[in-house]
Design an enzyme around this catalytic site. Structure first.
Site, PDB file in Angstrom:
ATOM      1  CD  GLU A   1     -33.854 -66.808 118.069  1.00  0.00           C
ATOM      2  OE1 GLU A   1     -35.060 -66.840 118.355  1.00  0.00           O
ATOM      3  OE2 GLU A   1     -32.970 -66.374 118.825  1.00  0.00           O
TER       4      GLU A   1
ATOM      5  NE  ARG B   1     -19.275 -69.157 127.145  1.00  0.00           N
ATOM      6  CZ  ARG B   1     -19.908 -68.131 126.570  1.00  0.00           C
ATOM      7  NH1 ARG B   1     -19.612 -66.879 126.928  1.00  0.00           N
ATOM      8  NH2 ARG B   1     -20.827 -68.345 125.661  1.00  0.00           N
TER       9      ARG B   1
END
Lengths: 188, 189
Positions: free
Chosen positions: B109, B72
């Site tokens: 994570e 992006r």
């Protein structure tokens, strides 16, 4: 590349710009695998004038031609598509690998040398009747561009042309696009 | 820092940019309210505003590099680079860049991911801005900063359209500031 719409002096200027652009592209052998000669456009992006000229050449062709949508194929199409869209006042629509787009998508499966891949577009990004370009850095076999064309046509858009910086003509991508015009800056 | 605190208070463009963001709940997994910036690009006026705000901030400041984080960051970075006369440098996932690269691993994570840059993309003396759509934990942007600084260039600032609350407390990444246009949007069920 067709220069039939340009005056002679303009043709020289176009040729100069294309020569400069061509000189900035780096060729890397055996990437991503042995036998493939990879056309690396990242070195073009390091030359501000060459990158600007690349965008300008596409913008000169498409500005004022009622193009509503520039669709760019992940990921290098994301580098060239948005600046073109910005300059011609069109939307930019990313065409992505599966599971990257977060909203509701339509998907198109297409063939690779071995196996298949999937390309996706957000539902609602493109409206029926809109005029669209498909942009990528390079056309090889044309498989990816064909998938992008099919996605756009499935939602009722009119694909006007495909636009790439580089074409690899031995891979016959132009033929695979059939009736869809292809515009490239450099034929390698 | 947020754009509103930094000279753009009341700027109507920020409102339009915020309105354009679409929130997708539970993507890519339950509990995550995904900030979708693709509608920003389907509105040419809003896309132009976004690029203009960054260009106004970074032009004439000696910025020689705009680095964009895949994928992006590729949608914004090049337009900014073109407008301010800088190089555009793509920072990519492992194995995508064809030439000789340096790699930086960073924590997710669960597990690790990797960001790469061509070794000849930046050099000592280059001043860089790193662009991505959103800053969350800052892991990706920290890795991006490390790549650029390992090659001797200087990161002046990170620039993101959206800054999530967790990032607001950590205004500096490896000692570098981050400039954000808007806060994340809530999901209106």
């Amino acid at each position: 590349m067709s220069v039939s719409h340009l005056e002679t002096s303009d043709v020289d200027d176009v040729d100069d710009r294309i020569r400069r652009i061509s000189s900035t592209i780096r060729v890397i052998p055996d990437f991503p695998k042995p036998g493939i000669i990879f056309q690396d456009i990242t070195t073009l992006l390091l030359d501000h004038q060459a990158f600007k000229d690349t965008i300008d050449l596409f913008v000169e062709r498409y500005k004022g031609k009622n193009i509503n949508v520039v669709a760019g194929v992940e990921a290098r199409g994301f580098i060239f598509g948005p600046p073109i869209a910005l300059a011609i006042g069109a939307k930019f629509v990313p065409m992505r690998k599966p599971k990257k787009l977060p909203g509701e998508v339509i998907s198109e499966e297409y063939s690779l040398e071995y196996g298949t891949d999937i390309m996706e577009m957000h539902v609602g990004a493109v409206q029926p009747g809109e005029n669209a370009l498909v942009v990528d850095d390079l056309i090889a076999t044309g498989g990816t561009l064909c998938a992008a064309i099919r996605l756009l046509e499935r939602v009722g858009a009119n694909v006007v042309e495909c636009a790439c910086v580089i074409e690899l003509p031995e891979l016959k991508g132009r033929e695979r696009l059939a009736d869809k015009p292809l515009f490239v800056l450099i034929s390698s | 820092m947020f754009a509103e605190e930094n000279g753009l208070r009341g700027d109507p463009r920020l409102r339009e940019i915020f309105e354009a963001i679409r929130v997708i709940p539970h993507f890519p997994k339950p509990g995550i309210m995904f900030q979708d910036i693709t509608p920003l690009f389907t509105n040419p006026q809003v896309f132009k505003h976004t690029v203009d705000i960054f260009v106004e901030r970074y032009r004439d400041k000696g910025i020689s590099v705009v680095a964009g984080v895949e994928a992006r960051g590729f949608m914004f970075g090049p337009s900014i680079a073109l407008a301010i006369g800088a190089k555009f440098v793509p920072l990519r996932k492992r194995g995508k860049l064809p030439g000789e690269v340096i790699s930086e691993y960073y924590d997710l994570e669960y597990g690790k991911d990797c960001l790469e840059m061509h070794i000849d993309a930046v050099e000592k003396g280059d001043k860089a801005v790193v662009v991505d759509d959103l800053i969350a934990t800052g892991g990706t942007l920290s890795a991006a900063i490390k790549l650029i600084e390992r090659m001797g260039a200087e990161v002046i600032e990170c620039a993101c359209v959206i800054g999530v609350p967790a990032a607001m407390g950590q205004k500096r990444l490896n000692g570098r500031p981050v400039y954000m246009l808007v806060e994340p949007k809530d999901f209106q069920g």
